[in-house]
Write an enzyme that holds these catalytic residues in place. Structure first.
Site, PDB file in Angstrom:
ATOM      1  N   LYS A 110     -32.597  32.443  41.976  1.00 49.65           N
ATOM      2  CA  LYS A 110     -32.914  32.514  39.953  1.00 49.65           C
ATOM      3  C   LYS A 110     -34.064  31.353  39.941  1.00 49.65           C
ATOM      4  O   LYS A 110     -35.184  31.431  39.026  1.00 49.65           O
ATOM      5  CB  LYS A 110     -31.589  31.942  39.282  1.00 49.65           C
ATOM      6  N   LYS A 190     -38.615  50.715  41.646  1.00 48.30           N
ATOM      7  CA  LYS A 190     -37.393  50.836  40.605  1.00 48.30           C
ATOM      8  C   LYS A 190     -37.339  50.663  39.254  1.00 48.30           C
ATOM      9  O   LYS A 190     -37.673  49.016  38.670  1.00 48.30           O
ATOM     10  CB  LYS A 190     -36.523  49.265  41.008  1.00 48.30           C
ATOM     11  N   LYS A 193     -36.601  45.936  33.806  1.00 45.95           N
ATOM     12  CA  LYS A 193     -37.482  45.482  32.568  1.00 45.95           C
ATOM     13  C   LYS A 193     -38.532  44.608  33.456  1.00 45.95           C
ATOM     14  O   LYS A 193     -39.878  44.089  32.385  1.00 45.95           O
ATOM     15  CB  LYS A 193     -36.421  44.456  32.153  1.00 45.95           C
TER      16      LYS A 193
END
Length: 323
Positions: A110, A190, A193
């Site tokens: 992350k 893929k 968003k």
């Protein structure tokens, strides 16, 4: 058998989310005592906009109910409606080795994706362990990339049991979800968003038609020639929503040639509309009755808190908190 799964509210869902995660969750409600929580505490590590977070939480609840989540067969609730989980998280953190958290790949991943480093992001696995352990969960369904989170939970539960008494916390088992086929987006990558290539789960009909007919990328093979199967952007999507017979017919038409991509796109559009229209109609009914979602989440929270309170009381007594 109690099954636990957490669902993070990150915005409107797309059909990649549905076939990659939602469909599996919907099947689980028929297999055991299923608890589903909307992980709004976890979302605070990346969403610092109160109206947006509340909107995401509500949309996720509505979408799951519209797609077939049955409150009579499972428990659906907001994570933050069970504050006991944060107290258990603190207690667990007192026996969690720093090295265990430092080895967790999700934190590093992350940070690499640009999410700001914070204590919440670093301690995320401890809160996740509390989510799992407070409901005496037997099974936690996860993808292969999330298996480490359940392993961390197991390690923390074992340490608690060693420190404060065997059997204090149930040690859960991971259930590795079968790998689902990658759902391609409008550009063939893929669906994500991040790539701005998604088809929303409940897309506006006009927008859906525009995306399929004008934005879905195909190659330049002439109408009269056979169309490639392996690199098709249409066939993988069509397979998800069409009957096996219709899918086989489209494959045969690709191989035979003489049919253009416009025809194939029309078939895909019709299949998408047919597949998701009943869910869209159910969603409209739910949106028209705002109190329904409130009742489902409130009743779910009441059931979840009843279990959580018992677990927390047992832990508090074992570690020496209270009288």
């Amino acid at each position: 058998m109690r099954i636990l799964s957490g669902l993070q509210p990150s915005g409107r869902l797309h059909i990649g989310n549905y076939f990659g995660m939602m469909d599996a969750a919907l099947r689980l409600q028929h297999e055991g005592d299923a608890y589903y929580f909307i992980a709004d505490y976890h979302s605070l590590t990346s969403i610092h906009d109160a109206p947006k977070l509340r909107s995401h939480v509500r949309d996720l609840a509505i979408d799951f109910l519209a797609c077939g989540l049955d409150p009579q067969k499972c428990v659906l609730f907001r994570q933050s409606d069970v504050p006991e989980v944060t107290e258990l998280s603190w207690i667990l953190s007192t026996v969690t080795p720093m090295g265990l958290l430092e080895r967790c790949h999700s934190y590093k991943d992350k940070i690499a994706r640009g999410i700001a480093a914070s204590h919440g992001l670093f301690a995320y696995p401890v809160l996740m362990a509390a989510d799992i352990l407070i409901y005496d969960s037997d099974v936690v369904p996860v993808g292969k990339d999330q298996k480490q989170h359940v392993e961390v939970t197991r390690d923390i539960a074992i340490k608690m049991n060693e420190a404060f008494g065997e059997g204090l916390l149930k040690v859960p088992e991971p259930r590795i979800r079968e790998e689902t086929a990658v759902v391609p987006g409008l550009d063939g990558q893929k669906m994500s968003k991040s790539y701005d290539n998604t088809i929303q789960l409940f897309e506006d009909p006009a927008d859906l038609k525009k995306k399929i007919m004008k934005k879905l990328v195909t190659d330049s093979t002439a109408l009269e020639l056979p169309k490639p199967i392996e690199t098709s952007t249409i066939l993988p999507l069509y397979k998800l929503v069409a009957s096996p017979a219709d899918y086989d017919a489209m494959v045969a038409d690709h191989q035979r040639g003489g049919i253009g991509y416009g025809d194939f796109k029309k078939r895909l559009l019709e299949a998408l509309v047919s597949y998701f229209t009943p869910m869209a109609e159910r969603r409209a009914e739910i949106v028209a009755d705002p109190g329904y979602v409130d009742r489902v989440l409130a009743e779910g929270a009441e059931k979840a808190r009843a279990v959580a309170r018992k677990t927390l009381a047992r832990v508090r007594a074992a570690v020496g908190l209270g009288d």
